[in-house]
Design an enzyme around this catalytic site. Structure first.
Site, PDB file in Angstrom:
ATOM      1  N   GLU A 122       9.898   2.017  10.421  1.00 19.51           N
ATOM      2  CA  GLU A 122      11.014   3.179  10.131  1.00 19.51           C
ATOM      3  C   GLU A 122       9.992   4.251  10.078  1.00 19.51           C
ATOM      4  O   GLU A 122       9.160   4.816   9.398  1.00 19.51           O
ATOM      5  CB  GLU A 122      11.565   2.959   8.631  1.00 19.51           C
ATOM      6  CG  GLU A 122      12.114   1.616   8.258  1.00 19.51           C
ATOM      7  CD  GLU A 122      13.616   1.346   9.069  1.00 19.51           C
ATOM      8  OE1 GLU A 122      14.100   2.403   9.342  1.00 19.51           O
ATOM      9  OE2 GLU A 122      14.167   0.295   9.000  1.00 19.51           O
ATOM     10  N   CYS A 139      14.028  11.354   6.077  1.00 20.71           N
ATOM     11  CA  CYS A 139      13.942  11.005   7.350  1.00 20.71           C
ATOM     12  C   CYS A 139      15.294  11.200   8.313  1.00 20.71           C
ATOM     13  O   CYS A 139      15.469  11.524   9.312  1.00 20.71           O
ATOM     14  CB  CYS A 139      13.276   9.986   7.567  1.00 20.71           C
ATOM     15  SG  CYS A 139      13.681   8.592   6.578  1.00 20.71           S
ATOM     16  N   LYS A 163       0.919  -1.134   0.118  1.00 21.32           N
ATOM     17  CA  LYS A 163       0.029  -0.226  -0.090  1.00 21.32           C
ATOM     18  C   LYS A 163       0.798   1.326  -0.018  1.00 21.32           C
ATOM     19  O   LYS A 163       1.498   1.637   1.216  1.00 21.32           O
ATOM     20  CB  LYS A 163      -0.917  -0.059   1.167  1.00 21.32           C
ATOM     21  CG  LYS A 163      -2.361   0.683   1.275  1.00 21.32           C
ATOM     22  CD  LYS A 163      -2.116   2.222   0.736  1.00 21.32           C
ATOM     23  CE  LYS A 163      -1.278   3.212   1.803  1.00 21.32           C
ATOM     24  NZ  LYS A 163      -1.440   4.574   1.436  1.00 21.32           N
ATOM     25  N   GLU A 176      10.451  16.815  14.039  1.00 19.21           N
ATOM     26  CA  GLU A 176      10.953  16.687  12.785  1.00 19.21           C
ATOM     27  C   GLU A 176      10.013  17.515  11.829  1.00 19.21           C
ATOM     28  O   GLU A 176       8.891  17.832  11.979  1.00 19.21           O
ATOM     29  CB  GLU A 176      10.500  15.275  12.378  1.00 19.21           C
ATOM     30  CG  GLU A 176      11.033  14.921  10.982  1.00 19.21           C
ATOM     31  CD  GLU A 176      10.735  13.371  10.619  1.00 19.21           C
ATOM     32  OE1 GLU A 176       9.732  13.015  10.839  1.00 19.21           O
ATOM     33  OE2 GLU A 176      11.802  12.930  10.259  1.00 19.21           O
TER      34      GLU A 176
HETATM   35  P1  NAD Z   1       2.577   8.880   7.319  1.00 18.04           P
HETATM   36  O1  NAD Z   1       2.679   8.055   8.367  1.00 18.04           O
HETATM   37  O2  NAD Z   1       1.224   9.653   7.225  1.00 18.04           O
HETATM   38  O3  NAD Z   1       2.277   8.075   5.986  1.00 18.04           O
HETATM   39  C1  NAD Z   1       3.091   6.727   5.483  1.00 18.04           C
HETATM   40  C2  NAD Z   1       2.358   5.598   5.031  1.00 18.04           C
HETATM   41  O4  NAD Z   1       1.228   5.179   6.071  1.00 18.04           O
HETATM   42  C3  NAD Z   1       1.481   6.229   3.837  1.00 18.04           C
HETATM   43  O5  NAD Z   1       1.230   5.078   2.885  1.00 18.04           O
HETATM   44  C4  NAD Z   1       0.024   6.300   4.687  1.00 18.04           C
HETATM   45  O6  NAD Z   1      -1.069   6.085   3.479  1.00 18.04           O
HETATM   46  C5  NAD Z   1      -0.144   5.209   5.475  1.00 18.04           C
HETATM   47  N1  NAD Z   1      -1.111   5.342   6.417  1.00 18.04           N
HETATM   48  C6  NAD Z   1      -1.494   6.658   6.923  1.00 18.04           C
HETATM   49  N2  NAD Z   1      -2.326   6.462   8.069  1.00 18.04           N
HETATM   50  C7  NAD Z   1      -2.319   5.239   8.225  1.00 18.04           C
HETATM   51  C8  NAD Z   1      -3.187   4.030   9.187  1.00 18.04           C
HETATM   52  N3  NAD Z   1      -4.017   4.848  10.058  1.00 18.04           N
HETATM   53  N4  NAD Z   1      -3.032   3.082   9.043  1.00 18.04           N
HETATM   54  C9  NAD Z   1      -2.267   2.422   8.027  1.00 18.04           C
HETATM   55  N5  NAD Z   1      -1.492   3.235   7.295  1.00 18.04           N
HETATM   56  C10 NAD Z   1      -1.640   4.482   7.275  1.00 18.04           C
HETATM   57  O7  NAD Z   1       3.650   9.578   6.928  1.00 18.04           O
HETATM   58  P2  NAD Z   1       3.952  10.740   5.610  1.00 18.04           P
HETATM   59  O8  NAD Z   1       3.404  11.912   5.841  1.00 18.04           O
HETATM   60  O9  NAD Z   1       3.388   9.974   4.295  1.00 18.04           O
HETATM   61  O10 NAD Z   1       5.501  10.711   5.571  1.00 18.04           O
HETATM   62  C11 NAD Z   1       6.164  11.682   6.252  1.00 18.04           C
HETATM   63  C12 NAD Z   1       6.664  10.995   7.718  1.00 18.04           C
HETATM   64  O11 NAD Z   1       7.567   9.778   7.151  1.00 18.04           O
HETATM   65  C13 NAD Z   1       7.845  11.835   8.142  1.00 18.04           C
HETATM   66  O12 NAD Z   1       7.619  11.686   9.564  1.00 18.04           O
HETATM   67  C14 NAD Z   1       9.104  10.804   7.922  1.00 18.04           C
HETATM   68  O13 NAD Z   1       9.946  11.023   9.092  1.00 18.04           O
HETATM   69  C15 NAD Z   1       8.714   9.508   8.037  1.00 18.04           C
HETATM   70  N6  NAD Z   1       9.782   8.732   7.195  1.00 18.04           N
HETATM   71  C16 NAD Z   1      10.500   7.753   7.734  1.00 18.04           C
HETATM   72  C17 NAD Z   1      11.369   7.205   6.947  1.00 18.04           C
HETATM   73  C18 NAD Z   1      12.340   6.241   7.553  1.00 18.04           C
HETATM   74  O14 NAD Z   1      13.016   5.422   6.776  1.00 18.04           O
HETATM   75  N7  NAD Z   1      12.659   6.195   9.035  1.00 18.04           N
HETATM   76  C19 NAD Z   1      11.327   7.300   5.724  1.00 18.04           C
HETATM   77  C20 NAD Z   1      10.324   8.347   4.957  1.00 18.04           C
HETATM   78  C21 NAD Z   1       9.527   8.885   5.730  1.00 18.04           C
END
Ligand code: NAD
Length: 464
Positions: free
Chosen positions: A245, A279, A170, A371
């Site tokens: 992650e 990140c 997803k 962040e």
């Molecule tokens: P997000 O957590 O909103 O979304 C990430 C993914 O999770 C998306 O596919 C989203 O559709 C899904 N998602 C959202 N709500 C969900 C739920 N309730 N249940 C299941 N899945 C759900 O994050 P974002 O805004 O897309 O990305 C930014 C964040 O991601 C930043 O905080 C960043 O640090 C973090 N990030 C971490 C890494 C890492 O490797 N540590 C890498 C990239 C991004």
């Protein structure tokens, strides 16, 4: 932009179960470029069933053959690299050169590393009178963010396939087109039907259905700490494996003996790359008090090269742009000094944020703790090495970091004391085999290389 109006499930593109779609917007000009289907729990259910059916066959496929399929997938990604780069640029907004070298280039490197690892990894070990079999965990639910749309997918799917797992992906709702391209590549590479499945859709709908699905054995999630915490709790309740992650607030520690100009220049480039949407970005620059003013001047000069719309792209969405501008306003309100940039949008159209440098940032300020996920660097002054260490370790995160010193051993000695999963010594290069993942609230588990592969394996011990 070309988009599929269905889901890739069981080796074919099938119509979505519901009528809803997600508009994909080009963040550089705010135009809708395509629509992707918004999957429901029913689509997720279909995909998990296909993955479950394909599992016994794929798990029993000899590793050398799995390796050959992953190599074929890598080869398709190579052939389609230009298309991948153009798609990432269209839906993420990254400058085309960054899309070519990083967004297309790194996943090719990672897929290649897993083709080699699948062939060479020892899926059987001896210890004393036992043989330990390393077996696939099963059906993987992979949930990925938009910031490195293809890399985040490949960093989960390639090791899962190498291990003999099957996958339901997803991807982030902001970048579904890159995920659809990846599904096409899987198909072209000749992976058996059901080994990889794609359901596009919203996080709280399709993502949540996948994370909570009782027939998923492992949930591998990359994204925000808030959502990660929820997914971890759901997985814990169901006693299923989970890899998280999450976010970061990494420190770039410049020790007094370092080449200051280089450390500041590379540090600024590290944060500005991908518009700060990384990140592991070193968003806190720690400088000794005697070198602080010089570092501020160097940072101001270095950031001037990042002209919005040229060397630096927009943020992914209006929501992210608003969020980052809010953090810049908060930095000013809490007393940090703006050295470059600021909250005003630098262009009328597109979700751009001015490359921003803050000086006089103290470790407890919001911009030094949370962040931001945008092109914002905070310069923090330290008194001595112990003070630098306290500041570096003084957040809830621990994903990455950097240390600079004249002597490598001095930098390594400092790095050993840091509570973080990765540290670059004097600007060390990216290594696709090095484990990537967080200490503390930056996550659970590791990606990349053999450590990333072992996340998708479970042990069975036979005693003789
Ligand atoms: P997000 O957590 O909103 O979304 C990430 C993914 O999770 C998306 O596919 C989203 O559709 C899904 N998602 C959202 N709500 C969900 C739920 N309730 N249940 C299941 N899945 C759900 O994050 P974002 O805004 O897309 O990305 C930014 C964040 O991601 C930043 O905080 C960043 O640090 C973090 N990030 C971490 C890494 C890492 O490797 N540590 C890498 C990239 C991004």
């Amino acid at each position: 932009m070309k988009a599929h109006d269905g889901m890739y499930i069981g080796g074919q593109w099938r119509p979505a179960r519901g009528p809803d779609t997600i508009a994909v917007v080009n963040p550089a000009d705010e135009q809708v470029i395509a629509h992707a289907p918004a999957g429901t729990a029913d689509d997720v259910d279909d995909a998990v069933r296909a993955a479950r059916e394909a599992l016994p066959g794929w798990a029993a496929t000899p590793p050398a053959e799995r390796a050959a399929r992953i190599a074929a997938l890598r080869d398709v990604l190579v052939v389609r690299a230009d298309e991948i780069a153009e798609t990432v640029t269209a839906e993420l907004g990254a400058p085309l050169q960054l899309s070519q070298t990083v967004h297309a280039g790194v996943p090719i490197m990672v897929a290649g590393s897993y083709a080699e690892l699948a062939a060479s990894y020892s899926f059987e070990e001896r210890t004393g009178n036992s043989t330990v079999l390393l077996e696939p965990v099963g059906v993987v639910g992979a949930i990925t963010p938009w910031n490195y749309p293809l890399h985040q997918i490949v960093a989960k799917v390639a090791p899962a396939l190498a291990a003999g797992c099957t996958v339901v992906l997803k991807p982030a709702e902001d970048t579904p087109l890159t995920a659809q391209l990846f599904a096409e590549a899987v198909d072209e590479a000749g992976l058996p039907a059901g080994v990889f499945n794609l359901v596009t859709g919203l996080g709280p709908v399709a993502g949540q259905a996948l994370a909570a699905h009782e027939d998923v054995d492992l949930v591998s999630f990359t994204g925000s700490t808030a959502v990660g915490r929820q997914i971890g709790a759901t997985a814990g309740g169901a006693v299923k494996r989970v890899a998280l992650e999450l976010g970061g607030k990494s420190a770039n520690v410049i020790l007094p003996s370092a080449d200051l100009a280089r450390a500041v220049g590379v540090g600024i480039a590290n944060v500005m790359s991908n518009s700060g949407q990384t990140c592991s970005a070193w968003t806190r620059m720690l400088v000794h008090k005697d070198q602080y003013d010089e570092a501020v001047a160097l940072a101001r000069a270095a950031v001037a090269k990042y002209v919005p719309g040229e060397r630096i792209g927009p943020l992914v969405s209006a929501k992210q742009q608003q969020r980052v501008r809010g953090y810049i306003e908060k930095g000013v309100a809490e007393g940090a000094r703006l050295v470059a940039g600021g909250p005003e949008a630098p262009r009328e159209t597109g979700y751009y944020v001015s490359p921003t440098v803050f000086a006089d940032v103290t470790p407890e300020m919001t911009i030094a703790q949370e962040e931001i996920f945008g092109p914002v660097v905070s310069l923090i002054k330290y008194e001595d090495e112990d003070d630098a260490l306290r500041i570096a370790n003084g957040t809830v995160y621990g994903l990455a970091g950097a240390v600079w010193a004249a002597d490598e051993a001095e930098a390594v000695a400092f790095a050993r004391r840091m509570d973080t999963g990765q540290v670059d010594i004097n600007g060390g290069r990216f290594n696709p085999l090095a484990p990537f993942g967080g200490y503390k609230q930056s996550g659970v588990g590791r990606e990349l290389g053999p450590h990333g592969l072992s996340e998708y394996l479970q042990t069975k011990s036979l005693q003789f």
